[in-house]
Design a protein around this motif. Structure first.
Motif, PDB file in Angstrom:
ATOM      1  N   GLY A  80       2.753   5.607 -10.575  1.00 29.46           N
ATOM      2  CA  GLY A  80       3.852   6.189  -9.815  1.00 29.46           C
ATOM      3  C   GLY A  80       5.175   5.572 -10.193  1.00 29.46           C
ATOM      4  O   GLY A  80       5.310   4.956 -11.253  1.00 29.46           O
ATOM      5  N   ALA A  81       6.165   5.741  -9.294  1.00 31.52           N
ATOM      6  CA  ALA A  81       7.504   5.213  -9.568  1.00 31.52           C
ATOM      7  C   ALA A  81       7.537   3.701  -9.402  1.00 31.52           C
ATOM      8  O   ALA A  81       8.471   3.035  -9.824  1.00 31.52           O
ATOM      9  CB  ALA A  81       8.516   5.879  -8.648  1.00 31.52           C
ATOM     10  N   ILE A  82       6.509   3.151  -8.744  1.00 28.12           N
ATOM     11  CA  ILE A  82       6.380   1.702  -8.623  1.00 28.12           C
ATOM     12  C   ILE A  82       5.220   1.312  -9.532  1.00 28.12           C
ATOM     13  O   ILE A  82       4.206   2.002  -9.542  1.00 28.12           O
ATOM     14  CB  ILE A  82       5.992   1.307  -7.188  1.00 28.12           C
ATOM     15  CG1 ILE A  82       6.825   2.097  -6.200  1.00 28.12           C
ATOM     16  CG2 ILE A  82       6.100  -0.170  -6.957  1.00 28.12           C
ATOM     17  CD1 ILE A  82       6.329   1.896  -4.799  1.00 28.12           C
ATOM     18  N   PRO A  83       5.367   0.202 -10.270  1.00 26.51           N
ATOM     19  CA  PRO A  83       4.277  -0.180 -11.181  1.00 26.51           C
ATOM     20  C   PRO A  83       2.933  -0.267 -10.448  1.00 26.51           C
ATOM     21  O   PRO A  83       2.838  -0.912  -9.405  1.00 26.51           O
ATOM     22  CB  PRO A  83       4.723  -1.555 -11.695  1.00 26.51           C
ATOM     23  CG  PRO A  83       6.206  -1.603 -11.467  1.00 26.51           C
ATOM     24  CD  PRO A  83       6.498  -0.718 -10.310  1.00 26.51           C
ATOM     25  N   GLY A  84       1.940   0.414 -10.974  1.00 29.93           N
ATOM     26  CA  GLY A  84       0.615   0.372 -10.373  1.00 29.93           C
ATOM     27  C   GLY A  84       0.453   1.294  -9.180  1.00 29.93           C
ATOM     28  O   GLY A  84      -0.605   1.343  -8.561  1.00 29.93           O
ATOM     29  N   GLY A  85       1.510   2.011  -8.843  1.00 27.88           N
ATOM     30  CA  GLY A  85       1.432   2.952  -7.727  1.00 27.88           C
ATOM     31  C   GLY A  85       1.589   2.264  -6.382  1.00 27.88           C
ATOM     32  O   GLY A  85       1.856   1.055  -6.302  1.00 27.88           O
ATOM     33  N   LEU A  86       1.436   3.027  -5.319  1.00 23.48           N
ATOM     34  CA  LEU A  86       1.614   2.491  -3.967  1.00 23.48           C
ATOM     35  C   LEU A  86       0.500   1.512  -3.620  1.00 23.48           C
ATOM     36  O   LEU A  86      -0.634   1.669  -4.082  1.00 23.48           O
ATOM     37  CB  LEU A  86       1.592   3.632  -2.944  1.00 23.48           C
ATOM     38  CG  LEU A  86       2.795   4.572  -2.913  1.00 23.48           C
ATOM     39  CD1 LEU A  86       2.571   5.678  -1.888  1.00 23.48           C
ATOM     40  CD2 LEU A  86       4.080   3.815  -2.610  1.00 23.48           C
ATOM     41  N   PRO A  87       0.814   0.481  -2.793  1.00 26.17           N
ATOM     42  CA  PRO A  87      -0.253  -0.415  -2.336  1.00 26.17           C
ATOM     43  C   PRO A  87      -1.261   0.359  -1.485  1.00 26.17           C
ATOM     44  O   PRO A  87      -0.872   1.250  -0.729  1.00 26.17           O
ATOM     45  CB  PRO A  87       0.498  -1.454  -1.500  1.00 26.17           C
ATOM     46  CG  PRO A  87       1.770  -0.792  -1.102  1.00 26.17           C
ATOM     47  CD  PRO A  87       2.126   0.150  -2.203  1.00 26.17           C
ATOM     48  N   LYS A  88      -2.508   0.008  -1.583  1.00 25.57           N
ATOM     49  CA  LYS A  88      -3.569   0.740  -0.857  1.00 25.57           C
ATOM     50  C   LYS A  88      -3.375   0.613   0.652  1.00 25.57           C
ATOM     51  O   LYS A  88      -2.993  -0.439   1.148  1.00 25.57           O
ATOM     52  CB  LYS A  88      -4.927   0.160  -1.227  1.00 25.57           C
ATOM     53  CG  LYS A  88      -5.380   0.550  -2.585  1.00 25.57           C
ATOM     54  CD  LYS A  88      -6.912   0.494  -2.670  1.00 25.57           C
ATOM     55  CE  LYS A  88      -7.387   0.996  -4.008  1.00 25.57           C
ATOM     56  NZ  LYS A  88      -6.953   0.137  -5.133  1.00 25.57           N
ATOM     57  N   PRO A  89      -3.665   1.672   1.392  1.00 26.06           N
ATOM     58  CA  PRO A  89      -3.507   1.600   2.848  1.00 26.06           C
ATOM     59  C   PRO A  89      -4.705   0.914   3.510  1.00 26.06           C
ATOM     60  O   PRO A  89      -5.829   0.996   3.015  1.00 26.06           O
ATOM     61  CB  PRO A  89      -3.465   3.077   3.255  1.00 26.06           C
ATOM     62  CG  PRO A  89      -4.284   3.775   2.213  1.00 26.06           C
ATOM     63  CD  PRO A  89      -4.096   3.004   0.931  1.00 26.06           C
ATOM     64  N   ALA A 108       5.580  -4.939   0.247  1.00 21.19           N
ATOM     65  CA  ALA A 108       4.417  -4.075   0.478  1.00 21.19           C
ATOM     66  C   ALA A 108       3.342  -4.279  -0.586  1.00 21.19           C
ATOM     67  O   ALA A 108       2.148  -4.232  -0.309  1.00 21.19           O
ATOM     68  CB  ALA A 108       4.862  -2.607   0.510  1.00 21.19           C
ATOM     69  N   LYS A 109       3.782  -4.527  -1.827  1.00 21.57           N
ATOM     70  CA  LYS A 109       2.822  -4.682  -2.915  1.00 21.57           C
ATOM     71  C   LYS A 109       2.140  -6.048  -2.906  1.00 21.57           C
ATOM     72  O   LYS A 109       1.029  -6.193  -3.411  1.00 21.57           O
ATOM     73  CB  LYS A 109       3.530  -4.512  -4.276  1.00 21.57           C
ATOM     74  CG  LYS A 109       3.845  -3.086  -4.675  1.00 21.57           C
ATOM     75  CD  LYS A 109       2.619  -2.280  -5.025  1.00 21.57           C
ATOM     76  CE  LYS A 109       2.125  -2.504  -6.448  1.00 21.57           C
ATOM     77  NZ  LYS A 109       1.114  -1.477  -6.802  1.00 21.57           N
ATOM     78  N   THR A 110       2.866  -7.068  -2.389  1.00 19.55           N
ATOM     79  CA  THR A 110       2.342  -8.422  -2.564  1.00 19.55           C
ATOM     80  C   THR A 110       1.785  -9.061  -1.293  1.00 19.55           C
ATOM     81  O   THR A 110       1.145 -10.102  -1.369  1.00 19.55           O
ATOM     82  CB  THR A 110       3.446  -9.354  -3.120  1.00 19.55           C
ATOM     83  OG1 THR A 110       4.572  -9.261  -2.237  1.00 19.55           O
ATOM     84  CG2 THR A 110       3.854  -8.953  -4.520  1.00 19.55           C
ATOM     85  N   THR A 111       2.036  -8.441  -0.141  1.00 12.95           N
ATOM     86  CA  THR A 111       1.653  -9.091   1.110  1.00 12.95           C
ATOM     87  C   THR A 111       0.148  -9.381   1.184  1.00 12.95           C
ATOM     88  O   THR A 111      -0.668  -8.598   0.696  1.00 12.95           O
ATOM     89  CB  THR A 111       2.061  -8.247   2.328  1.00 12.95           C
ATOM     90  OG1 THR A 111       1.707  -8.974   3.510  1.00 12.95           O
ATOM     91  CG2 THR A 111       1.348  -6.900   2.343  1.00 12.95           C
ATOM     92  N   THR A 112      -0.170 -10.529   1.785  1.00 13.00           N
ATOM     93  CA  THR A 112      -1.581 -10.816   2.029  1.00 13.00           C
ATOM     94  C   THR A 112      -1.875 -10.833   3.524  1.00 13.00           C
ATOM     95  O   THR A 112      -3.002 -10.631   3.937  1.00 13.00           O
ATOM     96  CB  THR A 112      -1.987 -12.172   1.411  1.00 13.00           C
ATOM     97  OG1 THR A 112      -1.004 -13.145   1.769  1.00 13.00           O
ATOM     98  CG2 THR A 112      -2.105 -12.085  -0.097  1.00 13.00           C
TER      99      THR A 112
END
Ligand code: SF4
Lengths: 260, 402
Positions: B105-114, B30-34
């Motif tokens: 957040g609990a994931i570095p940098g927080g949740l990926p933007k929607p 979720a964090k890295t997808t392009t």
């Protein structure tokens, strides 16, 4: 063989020593910042009064919020269970216990053997507790211990509608400014406590025999206000603050008997 | 999830590592997808549509739970409070809004933007306003799925209304992704969702045996995949593994709580930051929480011959969207099925729809079963309103009275 019960509450630590069916000594001291120290001190004082050494006691039960901190050998039981047993020991026909302590209030429904059937607690908020009365006494510049007697003379209690300690304090101040007498204001404060406690206690079945324990039970004004609110007679034991410690020693006695 | 929730059973669940791996991989993707779009979705939302459209679902509520367990939720909530959000607002919403603004957040940098948002109001009205806020903040479109509250029975009209919205959702997703919806693919996803839900039900059912192989504290941890990723094959595989392990435990006579003496049912969302201490507290008093109303919320029925209609049905019937009488029936069902000795209810300051009516439910359960109920006051992630000593007092007194 003697046994002891120690109840370390938020404001005071109490100890009771029993021998057979008799309470032979008791103590009460402020808890202060160190509940371990307070529990030990309360136990020592009661033992001293009983003329006993710690090694001569068969079993000790610790209760109250400080029970986990004690350093002497003791079984730990919650204050709900201990209050129920203490109330049952003093008045076996008690079915409802209302305990108004320093910083919390609770109502306990018990059966004919002193077993807890249900309970409710208010421990998030000081309204309706000893702390609430202390704040009010301070706002009115009167002695805490005088409040009960004083309020009995009131003909028209002032209305204190706030249930929050902070808001009630400012309400008291405005009643003073409006010219209400201290007697009526104190009576109003007691009524406010009674309403608050009633709303909480109504969540459990309330039976005829209500026993009131805890430091606030020494305030006759609160007792009368509660009687009016519950439309029932409320019985106050001789030493309301020691109910938890007494119950703890009753349980200690059973443990000692079971161990033989 | 953080260390807080690990290995709550005194006997460790082996599958935990796989679950963690699954969740880590999911968040990394979720964090890295392009290529894949990101959609933030509410916990009761119909995630199957997103999976079928190759959209990555992200759950602020799941992340909120992680922040709670990691004890960082109050800090995030404070940020939202400074912005003017009330302390009475649900703490998942506060932590999420705070986290979005702070990118933390609990994931570095927080949740990926929607890229867009999917909000289903079958759990509460709060989510509608919360997602509108997110929509404004991120400047992304939001789809609201409105599920009528079930007062007595679910009406045909309600099902049709929700089914129509499923079709609208398809249109919304096609527009957002630029891809075409495939009913065939959707049916496959629904099939896997059904399989995962059946397995999850099977896992929960193993707690019927004495001693129970796991506690609800374990279930709270192991529910993460069914909430977030149902419809994927990994989740099916995972619950097969977990169910096998629980069945093996039963065969070996292993209980989650050594010397299980009391069996209790839990109501409401877990107190995430206190899971370990509560787990130990109950276990040391020989009490096992064998079932709960929370994890069963994801054990819904979906019929494969008409996935759309049955999904519309299933998403309307969730626990927080039904009248109190129906809640009571479900609660009584759990008490009986799991042979519980009592009920423990978490009166959750954050979640009003879950907590309103608990005193009535408690009374009704005691009247109908003769079993006592305990109510403890807390908040699922905001530890500022929690007092461990007071909760211990209540729990121990309750168990002493059993
Ligand atoms: S109010 Fe309750 S149901 Fe709604 S988002 Fe918060 S926790 Fe979930």
């Amino acid at each position: 063989m003697p046994v002891a019960g120690v109840d370390i509450g938020s404001l005071t630590a109490k100890a009771v020593v029993m021998d057979g069916n008799e309470m032979i000594a008791r103590s009460l001291i402020p808890t202060g910042h160190n509940s371990r120290e307070a529990g030990r001190r309360a136990l020592e004082l009661a033992l001293e009064e009983a003329g006993l050494k710690e090694s001569e006691v068969d079993a000790v039960v610790a209760t109250g919020y400080g029970r986990l901190a004690v350093d002497f050998e003791a079984e730990r039981v919650t204050e709900i269970t201990c209050h129920a047993r203490g109330a049952h020991f003093m008045h076996p026909d008690t079915r409802t216990v209302i305990d108004l302590g320093g910083q919390d209030s609770k109502a306990i429904a018990i059966d004919e053997r002193g077993k807890v059937l249900d309970f409710v607690m208010n421990d998030k908020c000081s309204a309706g507790t000893g702390r609430f009365l202390e704040v009010m006494a301070h706002a009115l510049e009167i002695e805490l211990d005088d409040m009960g007697e004083l309020s009995l003379g009131s003909k028209s209690p002032a209305s204190i509608s706030s249930v929050c300690t902070v808001f009630a304090e400012s309400e008291v101040v405005s009643r003073v400014a409006e010219g209400a007498s201290k007697v009526d204001i104190v009576a109003g404060i007691h009524q406010a406590i009674a309403s608050r406690v009633y709303a909480m206690a109504a969540r459990i079945p309330i039976e005829t025999k209500i026993l009131m324990t805890g430091g606030v039970a020494r305030n006759i004004g609160v007792v009368r206000a509660l009687e009016a609110k519950f439309s029932r007679e409320i019985c106050v034991p001789e030493m309301p603050q020691h109910t938890g410690a007494l119950g703890a020693s009753v349980i200690a006695r059973e443990k000692a008997a079971a161990a033989v | 999830m953080s260390d807080e929730g690990d290995n709550l059973s005194l006997t460790q669940i082996k599958a935990t590592d796989q679950m963690k791996q699954l969740m880590v991989e999911y968040y990394i993707e979720a964090k890295t997808t392009t290529e894949k779009p990101i959609c933030w979705i509410t916990s009761g939302g119909p995630v199957e549509f997103l999976i079928a459209m190759d959209v990555i679902p992200v759950y602020p509520e799941n992340h909120g739970a992680m922040c709670g367990a990691a004890k960082i939720a109050p800090g995030l909530a404070e940020t939202a409070e400074e912005m003017g959000f009330s302390r009475d607002l649900c703490s998942y919403a506060r932590a999420d809004i705070g986290g979005a603004v702070k990118q933390d957040g609990a994931i570095p940098g927080g949740l990926p933007k929607p890229d867009f948002l999917l909000c289903c109001n079958n759990i509460c009205g709060t989510v509608t306003k919360w997602y509108e806020e997110l929509s404004r903040y991120f400047d992304v479109p939001m789809f609201l799925m409105d599920t009528p509250f079930i007062h007595t029975t679910k009406t045909k009209h309600a099902t049709e209304y929700v089914r129509q919205q499923c079709l609208e959702l398809v249109g919304f997703l096609e527009k957002q992704t630029g891809r075409e919806f495939s009913l065939e693919k959707f049916a496959e996803v629904a099939l896997r969702s059904v399989a995962a839900v059946e397995l999850w039900k099977g896992v929960l059912k193993t707690a019927e045996s004495r001693p129970s192989p796991f506690t609800c504290f374990d279930a709270f941890i192991h529910m993460a995949p069914i909430v977030t990723l149902r419809g994927t094959q990994q989740v099916v595989d995972y619950y097969e593994l977990l169910k096998g392990e629980m069945e093996q435990r039963i065969a070996d006579g292993i209980g989650a709580v050594p010397e299980e003496k009391y069996r209790l049912v839990w109501d409401n969302i877990p107190i995430w930051y206190a899971m370990r201490s509560l787990g130990n507290l109950f276990a040391s008093n020989q009490a096992c929480l064998v079932a709960d109303t929370y994890t069963t919320a994801w054990a819904v029925d979906i019929k494969i011959d008409d996935p759309l209609t049955s999904m519309a049905d299933a998403y309307t019937k969730v626990y927080l969207n039904i009248a109190i009488d129906i809640m009571l029936d479900q609660l009584l069902g759990l008490m009986e099925k799991y042979q519980a000795d009592g009920l423990v209810m978490h009166s959750n300051r954050s979640c009003k729809p879950y907590s309103l009516g608990q005193y009535d439910l408690a009374r009704a359960v005691t009247e109908r079963t003769g079993k006592p109920a305990l109510i403890i006051e807390a908040d699922m992630t905001d530890s500022r309103v929690y007092s461990e000593a007071q909760v211990r007092e209540r729990v121990e007194a309750f168990i002493e009275s059993l």
